[in-house]
Design a protein around this motif. Structure first.
Motif, short mmCIF file in Angstrom:
data_model
loop_
_atom_site.label_atom_id
_atom_site.label_comp_id
_atom_site.label_asym_id
_atom_site.label_seq_id
_atom_site.Cartn_x
_atom_site.Cartn_y
_atom_site.Cartn_z
N THR A 57 0.82 -1.21 0.00
CA THR A 57 0.00 0.00 0.00
C THR A 57 0.86 1.26 0.00
N ASN A 58 0.26 2.32 -0.50
CA ASN A 58 0.92 3.62 -0.55
C ASN A 58 -0.12 4.68 -0.21
N TYR A 59 0.27 5.63 0.65
CA TYR A 59 -0.66 6.66 1.09
C TYR A 59 -0.06 8.05 0.89
N ALA A 60 -0.95 8.99 0.61
CA ALA A 60 -0.53 10.38 0.65
C ALA A 60 -0.19 10.75 2.09
N ASP A 61 0.80 11.62 2.25
CA ASP A 61 1.21 12.00 3.61
C ASP A 61 0.04 12.58 4.40
N SER A 62 -0.84 13.26 3.73
CA SER A 62 -1.94 13.94 4.42
C SER A 62 -2.97 13.00 5.03
N VAL A 63 -2.95 11.72 4.60
CA VAL A 63 -3.95 10.78 5.12
C VAL A 63 -3.33 9.63 5.90
N LYS A 64 -2.01 9.57 5.95
CA LYS A 64 -1.34 8.47 6.67
C LYS A 64 -1.78 8.44 8.13
N GLY A 65 -2.10 7.24 8.59
CA GLY A 65 -2.52 7.08 9.96
C GLY A 65 -4.00 7.31 10.18
N ARG A 66 -4.68 7.84 9.16
CA ARG A 66 -6.12 8.10 9.30
C ARG A 66 -6.95 7.26 8.32
N PHE A 67 -6.41 7.02 7.14
CA PHE A 67 -7.12 6.27 6.11
C PHE A 67 -6.48 4.90 5.94
N THR A 68 -7.33 3.92 5.59
CA THR A 68 -6.84 2.57 5.31
C THR A 68 -7.49 2.06 4.03
N ILE A 69 -6.64 1.66 3.08
CA ILE A 69 -7.13 1.10 1.82
C ILE A 69 -7.06 -0.42 1.92
N SER A 70 -8.06 -1.07 1.34
CA SER A 70 -8.06 -2.53 1.32
C SER A 70 -8.87 -3.00 0.11
N LYS A 71 -8.68 -4.24 -0.26
CA LYS A 71 -9.44 -4.78 -1.39
C LYS A 71 -9.82 -6.22 -1.12
N ASP A 72 -10.90 -6.63 -1.74
CA ASP A 72 -11.36 -8.01 -1.69
C ASP A 72 -11.45 -8.49 -3.13
N ASN A 73 -10.44 -9.22 -3.57
CA ASN A 73 -10.41 -9.66 -4.96
C ASN A 73 -11.60 -10.56 -5.30
N ALA A 74 -12.02 -11.37 -4.36
CA ALA A 74 -13.13 -12.30 -4.61
C ALA A 74 -14.44 -11.55 -4.85
N LYS A 75 -14.57 -10.41 -4.20
CA LYS A 75 -15.79 -9.61 -4.34
C LYS A 75 -15.62 -8.48 -5.36
N ASN A 76 -14.43 -8.38 -5.94
CA ASN A 76 -14.15 -7.30 -6.90
C ASN A 76 -14.45 -5.94 -6.30
N THR A 77 -14.07 -5.74 -5.05
CA THR A 77 -14.41 -4.52 -4.34
C THR A 77 -13.19 -3.92 -3.66
N LEU A 78 -13.09 -2.62 -3.77
CA LEU A 78 -12.03 -1.83 -3.14
C LEU A 78 -12.67 -0.97 -2.06
N TYR A 79 -11.95 -0.78 -0.96
CA TYR A 79 -12.48 -0.01 0.16
C TYR A 79 -11.51 1.10 0.56
N LEU A 80 -12.07 2.11 1.18
CA LEU A 80 -11.25 3.14 1.81
C LEU A 80 -11.93 3.51 3.13
N GLN A 81 -11.32 3.09 4.22
CA GLN A 81 -11.80 3.46 5.55
C GLN A 81 -11.16 4.79 5.92
N MET A 82 -12.00 5.77 6.20
CA MET A 82 -11.51 7.10 6.50
C MET A 82 -11.93 7.47 7.93
N ASN A 83 -10.95 7.69 8.77
CA ASN A 83 -11.19 8.06 10.16
C ASN A 83 -10.62 9.44 10.43
#
Length: 118
Positions: A57-83
């Motif tokens: 994974t790679n994050y912009a400095d402005s979101v590091k520690g607050r956002f989390t990217i993840s994917k589920d290949n089986a579901k063909n879905t990408l996520y972005l958890q933003m806190n």
């Protein structure tokens, strides 16, 4: 052709959380670098986070520690958890998939609005 459809945007107060989803019409995430980009009003589109085929994974400095990217290949879905959202996170968020072929093929979603405001 591949369609990407984002969902999960909305209005949230500062400090709140949102989870964005991006569903692909075909099973391409296992063959692509996928990521989230955003574009605030009057500004250029910028990278938020990406995840490579192998899971790096790679994050912009402005979101590091607050956002989390993840994917589920089986579901063909990408996520972005933003806190811990901030007003500066307000933007249209776009899902991208870059299919790793020669030449690479880029696919974009239509975008979902995230507004952080009290």
């Amino acid at each position: 052709q591949v369609q990407l459809v984002e969902s999960g945007g909305g209005l949230v107060q500062p400090g709140g959380s949102l989870r964005l989803s991006c569903a692909a019409s075909r099973s391409i995430f296992s063959l692509s670098t996928v990521g989230w980009y955003r574009q605030a009003s009057g500004k250029q589109r910028e990278l938020v986070a990406t995840v490579a085929i192998g899971g790096n994974t790679n994050y912009a400095d402005s979101v590091k520690g607050r956002f989390t990217i993840s994917k589920d290949n089986a579901k063909n879905t990408l996520y972005l958890q933003m806190n811990s959202l901030k007003p500066d996170d307000t933007a249209v968020y776009y899902c991208n998939a870059r299919l790793i072929v020669i030449p690479p093929q880029d696919y974009w979603g239509q975008g979902t609005q995230v507004t952080v405001s009290s």
